[in-house]
Structure formats: structure tokens, C-alpha cells
Design a protein around this motif. Structure first.
Motif, PDB file in Angstrom:
ATOM      1  N   HIS A 152       0.802  -1.229   0.000  1.00  0.00           N
ATOM      2  CA  HIS A 152       0.000   0.000   0.000  1.00  0.00           C
ATOM      3  C   HIS A 152       0.834   1.279   0.000  1.00  0.00           C
ATOM      4  CE1 HIS A 152      -3.746  -2.279   0.777  1.00  0.00           C
ATOM      5  NE2 HIS A 152      -2.907  -3.131   1.363  1.00  0.00           N
ATOM      6  N   GLU A 155      -2.237   7.285  -1.463  1.00  0.00           N
ATOM      7  CA  GLU A 155      -2.917   7.799  -2.653  1.00  0.00           C
ATOM      8  C   GLU A 155      -2.242   9.045  -3.224  1.00  0.00           C
ATOM      9  OE1 GLU A 155      -5.235   5.727  -3.687  1.00  0.00           O
ATOM     10  OE2 GLU A 155      -5.109   4.581  -1.821  1.00  0.00           O
ATOM     11  N   ASP A 156      -1.077   9.433  -2.698  1.00  0.00           N
ATOM     12  CA  ASP A 156      -0.445  10.671  -3.161  1.00  0.00           C
ATOM     13  C   ASP A 156       0.593  10.462  -4.266  1.00  0.00           C
ATOM     14  OD1 ASP A 156      -1.989  12.055  -1.418  1.00  0.00           O
ATOM     15  OD2 ASP A 156      -0.365  12.646  -0.056  1.00  0.00           O
ATOM     16  N   ASP A 157       1.065   9.231  -4.419  1.00  0.00           N
ATOM     17  CA  ASP A 157       1.970   8.868  -5.521  1.00  0.00           C
ATOM     18  C   ASP A 157       3.281   9.655  -5.551  1.00  0.00           C
ATOM     19  OD1 ASP A 157      -0.367   7.515  -5.975  1.00  0.00           O
ATOM     20  OD2 ASP A 157      -0.705   8.280  -8.004  1.00  0.00           O
ATOM     21  N   HIS A 230      -0.933  -1.623  -9.868  1.00  0.00           N
ATOM     22  CA  HIS A 230      -1.738  -1.204  -8.716  1.00  0.00           C
ATOM     23  C   HIS A 230      -3.159  -1.732  -8.832  1.00  0.00           C
ATOM     24  CE1 HIS A 230       1.216   2.235  -8.015  1.00  0.00           C
ATOM     25  NE2 HIS A 230       1.259   1.464  -6.946  1.00  0.00           N
ATOM     26  N   ARG A 233      -7.088   0.974  -6.756  1.00  0.00           N
ATOM     27  CA  ARG A 233      -7.016   2.431  -6.928  1.00  0.00           C
ATOM     28  C   ARG A 233      -8.399   3.041  -6.743  1.00  0.00           C
ATOM     29  NH1 ARG A 233      -2.050   5.572  -8.228  1.00  0.00           N
ATOM     30  NH2 ARG A 233      -2.563   5.746  -6.036  1.00  0.00           N
ATOM     31  N   ARG A 236      -9.562   3.569  -3.175  1.00  0.00           N
ATOM     32  CA  ARG A 236      -8.663   4.363  -2.325  1.00  0.00           C
ATOM     33  C   ARG A 236      -7.967   3.492  -1.272  1.00  0.00           C
ATOM     34  NH1 ARG A 236      -8.303   9.432  -3.204  1.00  0.00           N
ATOM     35  NH2 ARG A 236      -7.518   9.956  -1.133  1.00  0.00           N
ATOM     36  N   THR A 238      -5.164   1.626  -2.525  1.00  0.00           N
ATOM     37  CA  THR A 238      -4.202   1.189  -3.553  1.00  0.00           C
ATOM     38  C   THR A 238      -3.159   0.214  -3.003  1.00  0.00           C
ATOM     39  OG1 THR A 238      -4.500   3.285  -4.680  1.00  0.00           O
ATOM     40  CG2 THR A 238      -2.495   2.066  -5.209  1.00  0.00           C
TER      41      THR A 238
END
Ligand code: NAD
Length: 334
Positions: A152, A155-157, A230, A233, A236, A238
Motif C-alpha cells: 500500500h 494515494e499521493d503517488d 496497482h 485504486r 482508495r 491502492t
């Protein structure tokens, strides 16, 4: 042979600042003991045990296999069967475990509990915002997990290079680099970015002692950095996993839009993923893997792996020193 001495080696009493990351179904006693015996920090994955009592047995088993420090990982994420997190935490403390790795959502109560028991807490997170709130809760070390990681990534990558460069400016407590590290260059780069050590998961999966089927280790060796994908996604939650038939099917369902967890539950269940490691068929279910699968070309013992990393880091650092002092050299240091 020089040693890499950092705030992490001092705090944990380990020889080399390499932590074996929490890995569902892999962080079992033989893996943990092998890493700790080799001078790193082995970490038992609590949720790989079916109950707190089973974790108690696993802790005792690990103690029989190593006299070196080791830790317990507790990861708080959505689960098909909500685990008894407090129970896992309590038995670990009762068994005298002194080092914990926490990760996931709302870790506050768990961190506070471990700190109230005088334990060392390494908290893994994927944003500087979360790292700073964990710091306020009193964690001892942060594990800064870049986008390259298995499992994991949040969610900001944000990739490890930028995340670590931000961490060194923003954080007061020592931090280790997680995600994307599997060789000496990555290890040295993490130290150059201000990290006190590294966390590695996928790299340790591909060792002689990792308690997974040989076929899966060979699959990792044969893979490139393009072989992960991934899933979740759209939910939320991921997770980076090995790009196999099941993962592609999950992503296909998600791409149709409006997918609910129920639509993919049977494909993604951890119980099914576990069969991959048991039977050695990489297509049986979902299994976590980082992009480092593209950097891993061998299946060493943990001892050999950590020795090679230590030597490689020393050589790279020495080479960089040479470049810094030599005049007019703009060439690659090593
Ligand atoms: P599981 O069978 O309960 O779930 C399989 C996957 O589906 C997990 O990735 C989980 O996060 C996700 N999931 C479950 N319910 C969900 C929901 N309602 N919405 C969105 N996603 C959902 O998982 P498991 O394999 O038995 O593992 C138990 C727990 O450990 C999970 O929370 C998992 O994420 C976590 N985990 C920990 C590590 C670690 O290194 N410690 C690694 C992988 C997974």
C-alpha cells in the motif's frame, strides 16, 4: 570491513541498518530469525498469524532461532475479517517484544499503547503529513515509504527521492527509507538522502530463507520493473502487487467503473494469495511485490545479501568521496 553506524543501528542494537519490512505470509519466524542473525532487523508480521495466541507461539519460536533483536509489525488496513489488533499488540508486549513496526490507518492508539509500555516504535507512512503526526505521538523512527513500494503506497503517488528529501527537512526523529531499495546503490542513495537506514521487503522475499515456494523466488528473478501493477485504486486502498492474471482481472473490473469491494473480494482475498507462496504458482492469487523485482537477480542467503550490501555501500560512498575531492571531475564516481 567498516560498519555503517547510524542512529538506527545504535537505537536497535543491530549491525547493519536494514529492516525487513512487514510482509503478509512471509514475515514468519524463519525469515525473521535469518534477517536478525545476519545483522539486520527481522520483523514478524502479526496478521500472518491466525490469532494473538498463534503470534505468541511465533514469537517464542523466533526466540529459539535467534538471540538478536527482532520486531513485530502490525498493519491497520481494511480487512475481510477485522483482526484483533489490540490482542496482537498485547501478547507481543507480554512476550517481551521491544520493537514494533506500525503502519496503516489511525495508528494513534496502537502507538500510544506501545510507547506506554516502553517499546520502540517504527512507524511506516507514505506522506510527510502522517509522518509529522506520528512524530507528535512519540514514535522513535519513521519509515518513509515511497511510491515504488510493494503493498500500500497511499494515494499521493510521491516517489522515494522527493519524499525522503522532504523528510530530512521536516522530521526531527530518525527515519529509514522504504520502497524501491534492493541493492547497494539504492541503500547508499537512501543514506545520502538523510535516512538512517533502509526497509526492504521484496528483496528479502527473494532469499534462501524466505518461507515461500522456490518458483516464486525464481519468478522474481526473471521479472523486470514493469511487472507490478496497482489494484484497489478505485477503492482508495491502492496496493502494488505482482502483475499476474488475477491482478489484471481485478483492474479490468475496476476500470469498468463503480466497482465495489464485493465485486473483487474473491479474487483478492489474502487466503487465496497465500496459496501462491505455498503451491508456487504465481497466477493463483494476488501477491505483493515492489518495482524492485526489476533489480533482483539472485537468491542469496540473508547473510550473503547483507554482507554484499554493506560492502557495496562502502565502495560507493568511498567512490563518491573521491569525486568530491578530485578537481574538475564530472564523471560517475564508481
Ligand atoms: P484480506 O484477505 O482481509 O484482504 C485482501 C486485500 O483486500 C487486502 O489488501 C485488504 O486491504 C483489501 N481489503 C479488504 N477489505 C477491503 C475493503 N472493504 N475495501 C477495500 N479493500 C479491502 O487481507 P489479508 O491478506 O488476510 O491481510 C490482512 C490484513 O493485512 C489486510 O488489511 C492487509 O491489507 C494487510 N497487509 C499487511 C501487510 C504487511 O506487510 N503487514 C502486507 C499486506 C497486507
Amino acid at each position: 570491513n567498516k560498519m555503517i553506524v547510524t542512529p538506527l543501528t545504535k537505537l536497535l542494537g543491530i549491525r547493519i541498518p536494514a529492516v525487513q519490512g512487514g510482509m503478509q505470509w512471509v514475515g514468519l519466524p524463519p525469515m525473521v530469525a535469518a534477517v536478525s542473525n545476519a545483522g539486520g532487523l527481522g520483523v514478524l508480521t502479526a496478521l500472518s498469524q491466525p490469532s494473538p495466541d498463534a503470534l505468541r507461539v511465533a514469537i517464542r519460536e523466533t526466540r529459539k532461532l535467534t538471540s538478536k533483536p527482532f520486531g513485530v509489525n502490525i498493519t491497520l488496513l481494511p480487512s475481510i475479517n477485522p483482526p484483533d489488533y489490540a490482542g496482537y499488540a498485547r501478547v507481543s508486549v507480554e512476550e517481551g517484544v521491544k520493537i514494533f513496526e506500525t503502519a496503516g490507518n489511525n495508528p494513534g492508539p496502537l502507538i500510544q499503547y506501545f510507547k506506554s509500555q516502553g517499546c520502540i516504535v517504527i512507524h511506516k507512512c507514505t506522506t510527510i503529513r502522517h509522518a509529522k503526526s506520528a512524530e507528535k505521538l512519540g514514535v522513535d523512527v519513521l519509515s518513509i515509504d515511497g511510491f515504488e513500494c510493494a503493498g500500500h503506497p497511499g494515494e499521493d503517488d510521491i516517489g522515494g527521492l522527493v519524499l525522503l528529501a522532504r523528510a530530512v527537512k521536516e522530521l526531527k526523529v530518525p527515519f529509514i527509507a522504504s520502497g524501491g531499495i534492493a541493492d547497494a546503490r539504492g541503500f547508499a542513495a537512501a543514506l545520502a538522502l538523510g535516512a538512517a537506514g533502509v526497509n526492504m521487503g521484496t528483496r528479502f522475499m527473494c532469499t534462501v530463507e524466505a518461507p515461500i515456494h522456490q518458483n516464486i523466488k525464481e519468478k522474481i528473478v526473471a521479472s523486470t520493473e514493469r511487472d507490478t501493477i496497482h489494484i484497489f485504486r478505485s477503492l482508495r486502498n491502492t496496493a502494488r502487487v505482482y502483475k499476474n492474471k488475477v491482478a489484471m482481472e481485478v483492474v479490468e473490473i475496476e476500470r469498468r467503473g463503480n466497482a465495489k469491494f464485493e465485486d473483487i473480494k474473491d479474487l483478492v482475498s489474502g487466503a487465496r494469495g497465500r496459496l501462491v507462496y505455498e503451491k508456487g504458482d504465481p497466477d493463483l492469487g494476488i501477491w505483493s511485490a515492489g518495482v524492485t523485482v526489476g533489480l533482483i537477480n539472485d537468491i542469496p542467503t540473508c547473510e550473503q545479501l547483507l554482507k554484499d550490501l554493506e560492502k557495496g555501500v562502502e565502495e560507493i560512498v568511498a567512490g563518491m568521496n573521491k569525486v568530491v575531492v578530485s578537481e574538475g571531475s564530472a564523471s560517475c564516481p564508481v
